[in-house]
Design a protein around this motif. Sequence first.
Motif, short mmCIF file in Angstrom:
data_model
loop_
_atom_site.label_atom_id
_atom_site.label_comp_id
_atom_site.label_asym_id
_atom_site.label_seq_id
_atom_site.Cartn_x
_atom_site.Cartn_y
_atom_site.Cartn_z
N ASP A 1 0.80 -1.23 0.00
CA ASP A 1 0.00 0.00 0.00
C ASP A 1 0.84 1.28 0.00
O ASP A 1 0.30 2.38 0.16
CB ASP A 1 -0.96 0.02 1.19
N ASP A 2 2.16 1.16 -0.21
CA ASP A 2 3.00 2.36 -0.22
C ASP A 2 2.90 3.06 -1.58
O ASP A 2 2.55 2.46 -2.60
CB ASP A 2 4.46 1.99 0.07
N ASP A 3 3.24 4.34 -1.59
CA ASP A 3 3.12 5.14 -2.80
C ASP A 3 4.00 4.61 -3.92
O ASP A 3 3.60 4.59 -5.10
CB ASP A 3 3.48 6.60 -2.53
N ASP A 4 5.23 4.18 -3.59
CA ASP A 4 6.15 3.71 -4.63
C ASP A 4 5.58 2.49 -5.35
O ASP A 4 5.68 2.38 -6.58
CB ASP A 4 7.51 3.36 -4.03
N GLN B 1 2.38 1.70 -5.63
CA GLN B 1 1.24 2.13 -6.44
C GLN B 1 1.72 2.80 -7.72
O GLN B 1 1.19 2.56 -8.81
CB GLN B 1 0.35 3.06 -5.64
N MET B 2 2.74 3.66 -7.61
CA MET B 2 3.26 4.32 -8.80
C MET B 2 3.86 3.29 -9.76
O MET B 2 3.68 3.41 -10.99
CB MET B 2 4.30 5.36 -8.39
N LYS C 1 -6.08 9.02 -1.03
CA LYS C 1 -4.68 9.23 -1.40
C LYS C 1 -4.36 8.61 -2.75
O LYS C 1 -3.31 8.91 -3.34
CB LYS C 1 -3.74 8.68 -0.34
N ASN D 1 -3.69 11.41 -4.93
CA ASN D 1 -2.36 11.97 -4.72
C ASN D 1 -1.30 11.15 -5.47
O ASN D 1 -0.38 11.71 -6.07
CB ASN D 1 -2.00 11.97 -3.22
N THR D 2 -1.45 9.83 -5.45
CA THR D 2 -0.50 8.96 -6.12
C THR D 2 -0.51 9.20 -7.62
O THR D 2 0.55 9.28 -8.26
CB THR D 2 -0.83 7.48 -5.82
N LYS E 1 1.16 12.56 -8.39
CA LYS E 1 2.62 12.43 -8.26
C LYS E 1 3.20 11.74 -9.49
O LYS E 1 4.25 12.14 -10.02
CB LYS E 1 2.95 11.64 -6.99
N ASN E 2 2.50 10.73 -9.97
CA ASN E 2 2.97 10.00 -11.14
C ASN E 2 2.93 10.87 -12.40
O ASN E 2 3.84 10.83 -13.23
CB ASN E 2 2.11 8.75 -11.36
#
Length: 224
Positions: A83-86, A88-89, A192, A195-196, A199-200
Amino acid sequence: MSKMILIIEDEESIQNIIRAFLEDAGYTVVLAADGLEGIEQFRANKPDLVLLDLMLPKIDGFAVCEILRKESHVPIIMLTALDDDDSQMKGFDALADDYITKPFSMPVVMKHIEAVLRRAEQGGAAPNTVIRYKEITVDTDSLTVLVGTESVSLTTREFEILKLLLENQGRVVSRERLLDTVWGYDYIGDEKIVNTHIKNIRKKLGVDYIETMRGAGYKIEKED
C-alpha cells in the motif's frame, strides 16, 4: 454471454472469496496461482478483465502486468497488500487500470470491477480536440501527450486527470470531483489514490504545473 475474469492470486482463501462474489454476480471465473500460470491462462482464455496480485510465485505481478500489456489492452486491476506510494506508482507505470490494497471490501471491489469494465466498453471515446498548455500538448482524440516534441506515456486515468485539470485552468478541482469524474463511481476508500496519480503525472511530464491546494484539491494556473 457473461464476462470472464481471470484471478491471478496465490492465496487460496482469497481466491475462493473473490470467485464466490464474481460467480454470484454472473461472471465466469478463471484461476491462476502464480505468475507463469496467470500468463498461460490469460493467453488460453482471453479474459475480459484481470485481477492481479503482486506478490506471486515464479513471476511477480508487476512483471506479469508488463507482459500482458505488451499483448493486450485488457483491463487489469491490481489487488495487493503493498500500500506504499512507490508500489502504487510502479503499478500504474506498468499500465494497470486500478490498484486496490488489502484488506479490501468485496462489495467495493465489485464496484471497481463494474466501473473498469464499463469504461473499457465505452472505449475511451473523446471529442477530436487538442489542448495545449505551455509546452504540453494533449490530443483527446488519439489519447496522446507531448511535452515539447517528446511523447509521454500516461495510463488512462492519468490522462483523464491531466485533461480535466487542463480543461479547468485557473479553477481548483477537488479530489472528490476527480474521483467521481475519472473513476466514474462513488469511490469508497482512501483518497490518497488521487495523490499517487498526481505524483505519477508530475514525474512523467517532467514539468510541474499542477499545484496542490491544501485541503481543497489541485489546480493548473490559467496560461497568460
